[in-house]
Design an enzyme around this catalytic site. Structure first.
Site, mmCIF file in Angstrom:
data_model
loop_
_atom_site.group_PDB
_atom_site.id
_atom_site.type_symbol
_atom_site.label_atom_id
_atom_site.label_comp_id
_atom_site.label_asym_id
_atom_site.label_seq_id
_atom_site.Cartn_x
_atom_site.Cartn_y
_atom_site.Cartn_z
ATOM 1 N N HIS A 46 -7.968 -4.101 9.768
ATOM 2 C CA HIS A 46 -7.611 -3.921 8.356
ATOM 3 C C HIS A 46 -6.371 -4.728 7.988
ATOM 4 O O HIS A 46 -5.501 -4.984 8.816
ATOM 5 C CB HIS A 46 -7.453 -2.438 7.979
ATOM 6 C CG HIS A 46 -6.285 -1.723 8.573
ATOM 7 N ND1 HIS A 46 -6.389 -0.509 9.205
ATOM 8 C CD2 HIS A 46 -4.956 -2.023 8.613
ATOM 9 C CE1 HIS A 46 -5.187 -0.116 9.600
ATOM 10 N NE2 HIS A 46 -4.302 -1.010 9.257
ATOM 11 N N ASP A 88 -8.332 -2.093 13.890
ATOM 12 C CA ASP A 88 -9.714 -2.260 13.420
ATOM 13 C C ASP A 88 -9.858 -3.463 12.482
ATOM 14 O O ASP A 88 -10.890 -3.629 11.838
ATOM 15 C CB ASP A 88 -10.203 -0.979 12.723
ATOM 16 C CG ASP A 88 -9.366 -0.617 11.496
ATOM 17 O OD1 ASP A 88 -8.454 -1.384 11.127
ATOM 18 O OD2 ASP A 88 -9.637 0.447 10.892
ATOM 19 N N GLU A 96 -9.924 -0.956 4.910
ATOM 20 C CA GLU A 96 -10.586 -0.643 6.169
ATOM 21 C C GLU A 96 -11.903 -1.431 6.274
ATOM 22 O O GLU A 96 -12.359 -2.013 5.291
ATOM 23 C CB GLU A 96 -10.856 0.873 6.239
ATOM 24 C CG GLU A 96 -9.578 1.735 6.285
ATOM 25 C CD GLU A 96 -8.856 1.710 7.649
ATOM 26 O OE1 GLU A 96 -8.947 0.695 8.377
ATOM 27 O OE2 GLU A 96 -8.192 2.714 7.968
ATOM 28 N N ASP A 148 0.836 -1.197 0.000
ATOM 29 C CA ASP A 148 0.000 0.000 0.000
ATOM 30 C C ASP A 148 0.873 1.250 0.000
ATOM 31 O O ASP A 148 2.092 1.171 0.165
ATOM 32 C CB ASP A 148 -0.971 -0.003 1.195
ATOM 33 C CG ASP A 148 -0.325 -0.532 2.480
ATOM 34 O OD1 ASP A 148 0.915 -0.471 2.599
ATOM 35 O OD2 ASP A 148 -1.058 -0.987 3.357
HETATM 36 C C1 F6R Z 1 1.059 -1.185 6.211
HETATM 37 C C2 F6R Z 1 -0.178 -1.938 6.284
HETATM 38 C C3 F6R Z 1 -1.036 -1.897 7.507
HETATM 39 C C4 F6R Z 1 -0.262 -2.208 8.776
HETATM 40 C C5 F6R Z 1 -1.180 -2.102 9.992
HETATM 41 C C6 F6R Z 1 -0.450 -2.390 11.275
HETATM 42 O O1 F6R Z 1 1.704 -1.425 4.971
HETATM 43 O O2 F6R Z 1 -0.518 -2.579 5.350
HETATM 44 O O3 F6R Z 1 -2.084 -2.819 7.351
HETATM 45 O O4 F6R Z 1 0.266 -3.494 8.667
HETATM 46 O O5 F6R Z 1 -1.734 -0.834 10.038
HETATM 47 O O6 F6R Z 1 0.542 -1.428 11.476
HETATM 48 P P1 F6R Z 1 1.604 -1.588 12.644
HETATM 49 O O7 F6R Z 1 2.422 -2.769 12.290
HETATM 50 O O8 F6R Z 1 2.413 -0.327 12.607
HETATM 51 O O9 F6R Z 1 0.827 -1.777 13.893
#
Ligand code: F6R
Length: 260
Positions: free
Chosen positions: A138, A136, A143, A67
């Site tokens: 995702h 959440d 989302e 992403d």
């Molecule tokens: C980032 C991504 C997100 C993160 C998620 C958890 O490329 O795809 O889905 O993996 O927001 O983020 P952290 O690891 O910082 O808690």
């Protein structure tokens, strides 16, 4: 789905780095899908250590992004392109030619998203996709209530996700509202999905994803649809799993030749 409970984040990183090394032994030019954020850093550190020790040859590996933020200036240190180049591509000694990512600065975002899905397919598809999970539920930046069939497209971050990610920026106002993310349908095309979750803040999302019903409200529950999905969790992130003892016993009895 396989759930592996490890003592801590470092053990999770080591386990997944070993799985990547195993993949590269059989397929040296494998395409690795990488996530950003804090969770996967122990994986990248463990893999870089293996490279320095000569335990794995990553010289032909290819890396692709999951992403990207929309609208950050080119070269912004928190663009996911910059993060992946800094945390993955450079430490592994790869060149930027081995790297694929969507163009978050494109004038035509819809065209950039379609072009990225095509580029992934033309590259032969993702062999192993690393995933984190949002509080959440995702995956990528799909989302809650993202279509389970979605393709790479623009999404709007929830306020919760923007607050979670504000630690990477000087202020909440600087966190973009929009992102390009591989869709859930796109993610499900990878040959192996490996989700790492660490810390108590992820425990509820992990339990809903692994043991709850398949639901667009919990995007990571889409892993239930994948024939080869591995969820690696530390004790804290596993703390709300009803089947934790079963997952522990299953992994303890697993034949080593099966790998992850
Ligand atoms: C980032 C991504 C997100 C993160 C998620 C958890 O490329 O795809 O889905 O993996 O927001 O983020 P952290 O690891 O910082 O808690």
């Amino acid at each position: 789905m396989e759930v592996v409970i490890v003592p801590d984040a470092a053990a999770g990183g080591e386990l997944i780095a070993s799985a990547i090394a195993h993949l590269l032994t059989g397929k040296p030019d494998a395409l690795l899908g990488v996530a950003t954020g804090s969770t996967p850093l122990p994986i990248y550190q463990a893999l870089a250590t293996k490279v320095r020790q000569g335990a794995v040859d990553v010289s032909r590996a290819r890396v692709c992004q999951l992403d990207e933020y929309v609208g950050l200036p080119a070269g912004h240190p928190e663009s996911y392109r910059s993060v992946v180049l800094r945390e993955v591509v450079a430490p592994l000694g790869l060149s930027e030619d081995a790297f694929l990512g969507p163009d978050g600065g494109a004038a035509d975002i819809a065209a950039a998203c379609a072009a990225y899905d095509r580029a992934l397919a033309e590259a032969g598809g993702v062999d192993l996709q690393l995933l984190g999970i949002g509080t959440d539920g995702h995956i990528g930046f799909n989302e809650p209530c993202s279509s389970l069939a979605s393709r790479t497209r623009i999404k709007t971050l929830t306020q919760q996700t923007r607050e979670d990610n504000a630690r990477f920026f000087d202020s909440l106002d600087e966190v973009p509202h929009h992102v390009i993310t591989q869709g859930i349908g796109t993610i499900l095309e990878a040959r192996h999905l490996v989700l790492l979750a660490t810390g108590e803040a992820k425990a509820e999302a992990v339990a809903l994803s692994v043991e709850g019903p398949l639901s667009a409200l919990v995007p990571a529950s889409a892993l239930q649809l994948h024939p080869h999905a591995t969820v690696v969790v530390d004790e804290a992130a596993a703390s709300e799993l009803k089947l934790a003892d079963y997952f522990r016993a299953t992994y303890a009895a697993k034949p080593a030749w099966q790998h992850l």
